[in-house]
Structure formats: structure tokens, C-alpha cells
Design an enzyme around this catalytic site. Structure first.
Site, PDB file in Angstrom:
ATOM      1  N   GLU A 132       0.249  -1.752   1.957  1.00  0.00           N
ATOM      2  CA  GLU A 132      -0.035  -2.623   3.111  1.00  0.00           C
ATOM      3  C   GLU A 132      -0.155  -1.830   4.425  1.00  0.00           C
ATOM      4  O   GLU A 132      -0.535  -2.409   5.459  1.00  0.00           O
ATOM      5  CB  GLU A 132       1.064  -3.679   3.264  1.00  0.00           C
ATOM      6  CG  GLU A 132       0.992  -4.805   2.243  1.00  0.00           C
ATOM      7  CD  GLU A 132       1.423  -4.407   0.839  1.00  0.00           C
ATOM      8  OE1 GLU A 132       2.381  -3.621   0.707  1.00  0.00           O
ATOM      9  OE2 GLU A 132       0.776  -4.850  -0.132  1.00  0.00           O
TER      10      GLU A 132
ATOM     11  N   HIS B 112       1.165   3.197 -11.666  1.00  0.00           N
ATOM     12  CA  HIS B 112       1.192   2.492 -10.385  1.00  0.00           C
ATOM     13  C   HIS B 112       1.201   3.485  -9.219  1.00  0.00           C
ATOM     14  O   HIS B 112       0.537   3.271  -8.205  1.00  0.00           O
ATOM     15  CB  HIS B 112       2.427   1.590 -10.318  1.00  0.00           C
ATOM     16  CG  HIS B 112       2.295   0.493  -9.307  1.00  0.00           C
ATOM     17  ND1 HIS B 112       1.342  -0.484  -9.400  1.00  0.00           N
ATOM     18  CD2 HIS B 112       2.982   0.232  -8.171  1.00  0.00           C
ATOM     19  CE1 HIS B 112       1.457  -1.309  -8.375  1.00  0.00           C
ATOM     20  NE2 HIS B 112       2.436  -0.887  -7.593  1.00  0.00           N
TER      21      HIS B 112
ATOM     22  N   ALA C 261       3.715   0.641   0.771  1.00  0.00           N
ATOM     23  CA  ALA C 261       2.737   1.585   1.317  1.00  0.00           C
ATOM     24  C   ALA C 261       1.312   1.043   1.258  1.00  0.00           C
ATOM     25  O   ALA C 261       0.495   1.319   2.140  1.00  0.00           O
ATOM     26  CB  ALA C 261       2.830   2.906   0.547  1.00  0.00           C
TER      27      ALA C 261
ATOM     28  N   ARG D 290      12.878  15.560   2.279  1.00  0.00           N
ATOM     29  CA  ARG D 290      11.819  15.486   3.305  1.00  0.00           C
ATOM     30  C   ARG D 290      12.012  14.345   4.294  1.00  0.00           C
ATOM     31  O   ARG D 290      11.131  14.060   5.097  1.00  0.00           O
ATOM     32  CB  ARG D 290      10.453  15.343   2.597  1.00  0.00           C
ATOM     33  CG  ARG D 290      10.050  16.608   1.863  1.00  0.00           C
ATOM     34  CD  ARG D 290       9.001  16.366   0.805  1.00  0.00           C
ATOM     35  NE  ARG D 290       8.592  17.614   0.158  1.00  0.00           N
ATOM     36  CZ  ARG D 290       9.302  18.236  -0.785  1.00  0.00           C
ATOM     37  NH1 ARG D 290      10.469  17.746  -1.194  1.00  0.00           N
ATOM     38  NH2 ARG D 290       8.870  19.384  -1.300  1.00  0.00           N
TER      39      ARG D 290
ATOM     40  N   THR E 234       4.917   4.879 -14.628  1.00  0.00           N
ATOM     41  CA  THR E 234       3.642   4.183 -14.819  1.00  0.00           C
ATOM     42  C   THR E 234       2.555   4.779 -13.925  1.00  0.00           C
ATOM     43  O   THR E 234       2.817   5.611 -13.068  1.00  0.00           O
ATOM     44  CB  THR E 234       3.768   2.686 -14.470  1.00  0.00           C
ATOM     45  OG1 THR E 234       3.877   2.572 -13.046  1.00  0.00           O
ATOM     46  CG2 THR E 234       4.960   2.058 -15.119  1.00  0.00           C
TER      47      THR E 234
ATOM     48  N   PHE F 270       9.455  -0.661   1.124  1.00  0.00           N
ATOM     49  CA  PHE F 270       9.674  -0.179  -0.248  1.00  0.00           C
ATOM     50  C   PHE F 270      10.344   1.196  -0.147  1.00  0.00           C
ATOM     51  O   PHE F 270       9.946   2.025   0.665  1.00  0.00           O
ATOM     52  CB  PHE F 270       8.321  -0.033  -0.955  1.00  0.00           C
ATOM     53  CG  PHE F 270       8.399  -0.141  -2.450  1.00  0.00           C
ATOM     54  CD1 PHE F 270       8.054  -1.316  -3.094  1.00  0.00           C
ATOM     55  CD2 PHE F 270       8.828   0.935  -3.218  1.00  0.00           C
ATOM     56  CE1 PHE F 270       8.107  -1.412  -4.481  1.00  0.00           C
ATOM     57  CE2 PHE F 270       8.895   0.839  -4.599  1.00  0.00           C
ATOM     58  CZ  PHE F 270       8.533  -0.336  -5.233  1.00  0.00           C
TER      59      PHE F 270
ATOM     60  N   PHE G  63      -0.816  10.098   8.592  1.00  0.00           N
ATOM     61  CA  PHE G  63      -0.341   9.786   7.232  1.00  0.00           C
ATOM     62  C   PHE G  63       1.081  10.356   7.046  1.00  0.00           C
ATOM     63  O   PHE G  63       1.253  11.447   6.507  1.00  0.00           O
ATOM     64  CB  PHE G  63      -1.325  10.416   6.236  1.00  0.00           C
ATOM     65  CG  PHE G  63      -1.085  10.055   4.800  1.00  0.00           C
ATOM     66  CD1 PHE G  63      -1.350   8.784   4.337  1.00  0.00           C
ATOM     67  CD2 PHE G  63      -0.622  11.003   3.907  1.00  0.00           C
ATOM     68  CE1 PHE G  63      -1.152   8.464   3.005  1.00  0.00           C
ATOM     69  CE2 PHE G  63      -0.423  10.695   2.561  1.00  0.00           C
ATOM     70  CZ  PHE G  63      -0.687   9.426   2.116  1.00  0.00           C
TER      71      PHE G  63
ATOM     72  N   ILE H  61       7.296   7.082  -4.791  1.00  0.00           N
ATOM     73  CA  ILE H  61       7.969   7.963  -5.751  1.00  0.00           C
ATOM     74  C   ILE H  61       7.367   7.733  -7.134  1.00  0.00           C
ATOM     75  O   ILE H  61       7.261   6.585  -7.592  1.00  0.00           O
ATOM     76  CB  ILE H  61       9.494   7.699  -5.768  1.00  0.00           C
ATOM     77  CG1 ILE H  61      10.075   7.992  -4.369  1.00  0.00           C
ATOM     78  CG2 ILE H  61      10.179   8.554  -6.828  1.00  0.00           C
ATOM     79  CD1 ILE H  61      11.554   7.702  -4.227  1.00  0.00           C
TER      80      ILE H  61
HETATM   81  N1  INI Z   1       5.196   0.860  -2.604  1.00  0.00           N
HETATM   82  C1  INI Z   1       5.724   1.925  -1.982  1.00  0.00           C
HETATM   83  O1  INI Z   1       5.693   1.996  -0.738  1.00  0.00           O
HETATM   84  N2  INI Z   1       6.271   2.934  -2.716  1.00  0.00           N
HETATM   85  C2  INI Z   1       6.305   2.908  -4.075  1.00  0.00           C
HETATM   86  O2  INI Z   1       6.845   3.874  -4.695  1.00  0.00           O
HETATM   87  C3  INI Z   1       5.743   1.802  -4.743  1.00  0.00           C
HETATM   88  N3  INI Z   1       5.783   1.731  -6.190  1.00  0.00           N
HETATM   89  O3  INI Z   1       6.199   2.691  -6.838  1.00  0.00           O
HETATM   90  O4  INI Z   1       5.382   0.730  -6.792  1.00  0.00           O
HETATM   91  C4  INI Z   1       5.195   0.743  -3.965  1.00  0.00           C
HETATM   92  N4  INI Z   1       4.650  -0.346  -4.549  1.00  0.00           N
HETATM   93  C5  INI Z   1       4.368  -1.556  -3.796  1.00  0.00           C
HETATM   94  C6  INI Z   1       3.002  -1.530  -3.124  1.00  0.00           C
HETATM   95  O5  INI Z   1       3.016  -0.656  -2.017  1.00  0.00           O
HETATM   96  C7  INI Z   1       2.604  -2.919  -2.605  1.00  0.00           C
HETATM   97  O6  INI Z   1       3.570  -3.393  -1.702  1.00  0.00           O
HETATM   98  C8  INI Z   1       2.426  -3.943  -3.722  1.00  0.00           C
HETATM   99  O7  INI Z   1       1.568  -3.437  -4.726  1.00  0.00           O
HETATM  100  C9  INI Z   1       1.803  -5.239  -3.151  1.00  0.00           C
HETATM  101  O8  INI Z   1       0.510  -4.990  -2.623  1.00  0.00           O
END
Ligand code: INI
Length: 150
Positions: free
Chosen positions: A44, A74, A42, A113, A72, A10, A99, A68
Site C-alpha cells: 500500500e 508472497h 508495503a 538494519r 512462500t 506489517f 525507497f 521478510i
Molecule cells: N507486507 C509487508 O509490509 N511485509 C511483508 O513481509 C508482507 N508479507 O510477507 O506478506 C506484507 N504483506 C502484506 C502486503 O503488503 C499487503 O498489505 C497485502 O497484500 C494487502 O494488499
């Protein structure tokens, strides 16, 4: 010293740079080429860390990702899950789990960064992994550290 890296896909434009920074730094520090696994996001990363820790093959595990803040909630859930999961794996397996996850307000902060004007968090994470693996190895054999206040 053997290090494994788990990197999330992601925001891969950023995480590719984190991975490159981590691999370059490992080479600079004379570390055997790290084993690399990829995960979707992230959230996972702690599961990947757990699987790697179970093998008992590594002196430290580095997690690389980029979250980022969007419009929302999330962001908060993802940050909470990856940070708490990282800590849980580290303490459960008695193994440094680093981390190396960027949590930023926008893409510009993340770019800064990941090889921009604020350095590369991937390189920083590899150095943290080396330092913590050495600390653990030293303390296991009873090596004493002397700290001086300066
Ligand atoms: N995963 C990220 O690594 N970065 C993000 O910014 C992000 N956003 O914004 O949604 C993100 N979502 C996916 C998440 O990590 C999982 O893969 C998903 O929820 C399935 O478990």
C-alpha cells in the site's frame, strides 16, 4: 524543506524502529517535523505516496516498510509491487520518493538494519530525501555542480 513519511504497519516491530530513526534524523538535520501516515503493508506504500504527491505540499516523500522472506512466493510479489510502484510515483510526479523498505531473508537481518549493527534504513532514507530534494531545487534554478575525479 517539507518531507512526508508513509510507513507500513506489517512487521511493525521493525517499522516502528525505522520510523523512529527517520524522525530522529529529520530532527538532527533541522527538518520541520515530517507529516506521517500509516498503511497496512508495503504493497500500500505507493498508493500513499501518490496521495501525498498529489497535494504538492512536500519536497520529498519517504516510504518505510519491511518485507521478510517467508516460505512462500508472497515475498516476491510484495517486493515487486512496492519497488515498481515507488518508481512509478517518483517519475510521474517528478518528486523524490525514497525507497526505505527493508527486504530481508529473516528478522535478524531486519533488526540489524533498523537501529542495530547495520545502521537504520529510516535515517538513511531521510538523508537520501534531503539530498534529492536539494538536488532538484538546485537544478531547477540552474545551479551547476562541478565533479572532480579523485
Ligand atoms: N507486507 C509487508 O509490509 N511485509 C511483508 O513481509 C508482507 N508479507 O510477507 O506478506 C506484507 N504483506 C502484506 C502486503 O503488503 C499487503 O498489505 C497485502 O497484500 C494487502 O494488499
Amino acid at each position: 524543506m517539507k518531507i512526508a513519511i508513509a510507513v507500513s504497519e506489517f512487521n511493525h516491530l521493525i517499522t516502528d524502529k525505522l520510523l523512529q530513526g527517520a524522525l530522529d534524523e529529520a530532527e538532527n538535520q533541522g527538518i520541520t517535523t515530517p507529516f506521517v501516515v500509516k498503511v497496512p503493508g508495503a504493497v500500500e506504500l505507493p498508493f500513499a505516496a501518490q496521495q501525498l504527491a498529489k497535494t504538492k505540499k512536500y519536497d520529498a516523500i519517504v516510504l518505510l516498510g519491511c518485507v521478510i522472506r517467508g516460505q512462500t512466493d508472497h515475498y516476491d510479489y510484495v517486493c515487486q509491487q512496492v519497488s515498481q510502484g515507488t518508481q512509478q510515483v517518483m517519475m510521474h510526479y517528478d518528486l523524490p520518493v525514497i525507497f526505505g523498505v527493508l527486504t530481508t531473508h529473516d528478522k535478524e537481518q531486519a533488526l540489524a538494519r533498523s537501529g542495530g549493527e547495520r545502521g537504520n534504513k529510516g535515517a538513511y532514507a531521510v538523508n537520501a530525501a534531503i539530498e534529492m530534494a536539494r538536488l532538484q531545487a538546485d537544478l531547477r534554478v540552474g545551479k551547476m555542480y562541478r565533479y572532480s575525479a579523485s
